[in-house]
Enzyme design. Structure first.
Site, mmCIF file in Angstrom:
data_model
loop_
_atom_site.group_PDB
_atom_site.id
_atom_site.type_symbol
_atom_site.label_atom_id
_atom_site.label_comp_id
_atom_site.label_asym_id
_atom_site.label_seq_id
_atom_site.Cartn_x
_atom_site.Cartn_y
_atom_site.Cartn_z
ATOM 1 N N TYR A 146 25.159 -29.676 -5.721
ATOM 2 C CA TYR A 146 25.504 -29.316 -4.342
ATOM 3 C C TYR A 146 25.126 -27.866 -4.059
ATOM 4 C CZ TYR A 146 28.323 -28.526 -0.127
ATOM 5 O OH TYR A 146 28.743 -28.209 1.144
ATOM 6 N N LYS A 150 22.502 -26.376 -1.241
ATOM 7 C CA LYS A 150 22.880 -25.427 -0.192
ATOM 8 C C LYS A 150 22.199 -24.067 -0.361
ATOM 9 C CE LYS A 150 25.508 -28.035 2.362
ATOM 10 N NZ LYS A 150 25.114 -28.393 3.747
#
Length: 241
Positions: A146, A150
């Site tokens: 993740y 990002k």
């Protein structure tokens, strides 16, 4: 007449809050998501078009945007809000979960940007706001893939901002911290989820209200076109990381 706003991932969380806020101000909206019954349940009024679209499939996005632009005119604001957060550590998490996050969180953003940028640069007017995360510039345990996705959103946002700045097109980024959204409902790693919930309790059990992220995005957009608020990081005051 106000210009068209396109919001991906509009069925819940930040996207739903943004949809309600912009709708209350009379903006024409194209609301996109994979669960359009949830978007319909927001009971918005006025110029609202709801389309089922998966951001990882650019053809679906293109079809929806073209349909809205035929009615409301060119997209003036694209909010790339659709995203997934699947927690887990690298030595245990399924590579399929990595790919799902990279496809949605990175490719989905690129897909949307590519569709609207040509007309924005031609008009020398338009704004794209990418919803990233504090995990786009800071590491968190159980968040490796993740965080990678990002960090990618942060990097591509700044790159494209530089590329289109001379054309008076604004590329912005908002990076929320932990928030009261449905992101955690897709987590399959129970240990990672338990650790996250324990961390949340250090903030009093309540994290950031999506309404405040929506208000921030609206403020960023409604600044004059010659003003670009490049990045806003926003989190609950009690979030310690």
């Amino acid at each position: 007449m106000k210009a068209l706003i396109v919001i991906t991932g509009a069925s819940s969380g930040f996207g739903a809050a943004m949809a309600k806020l912009f709708n209350a101000s009379g903006y024409p909206l194209l609301l996109l998501g994979r669960h359009i019954e949830k978007i319909s349940a927001l009971n918005l009024t006025g110029d609202v078009m709801i389309k089922k679209a998966d951001v990882t499939k650019q053809a679906e996005l293109a079809s929806a945007i073209q349909a809205a632009e035929a009615v409301y005119g060119p997209t003036d604001l694209l909010i790339n809000n659709a995203g997934l957060m699947l927690l887990g550590n690298v030595w245990q998490q399924s590579p399929a979960e990595w790919q799902t996050m990279l496809d949605t969180n990175v490719m989905g953003v690129l897909n949307g940007m590519q569709l609207v940028l040509p007309q924005m640069t031609a008009r020398e007017h338009g704004t794209i706001i990418n919803v990233s995360s504090i995990a786009g510039f800071k590491a968190f345990q159980n968040h490796a893939a993740y965080v990678a996705s990002k960090f990618g959103v942060h990097g591509l946002t700044e790159t494209v901002r530089q590329e289109v700045a001379a054309k008076q097109v604004r590329i912005m980024l908002v990076a929320p911290g932990a928030a009261e959204t449905e992101l955690l409902t897709h987590v399959t790693d129970q240990h990672a989820l338990t650790e996250y919930e324990a961390w949340k309790q250090t903030m009093g059990g309540i994290t950031l209200d999506p309404q405040h992220v929506a208000e921030t995005v609206k403020f960023m957009y409604e600044m004059p076109q010659e003003v670009n608020i490049r990045e806003v990081d926003i989190a609950a005051t009690k979030q310690d990381s």
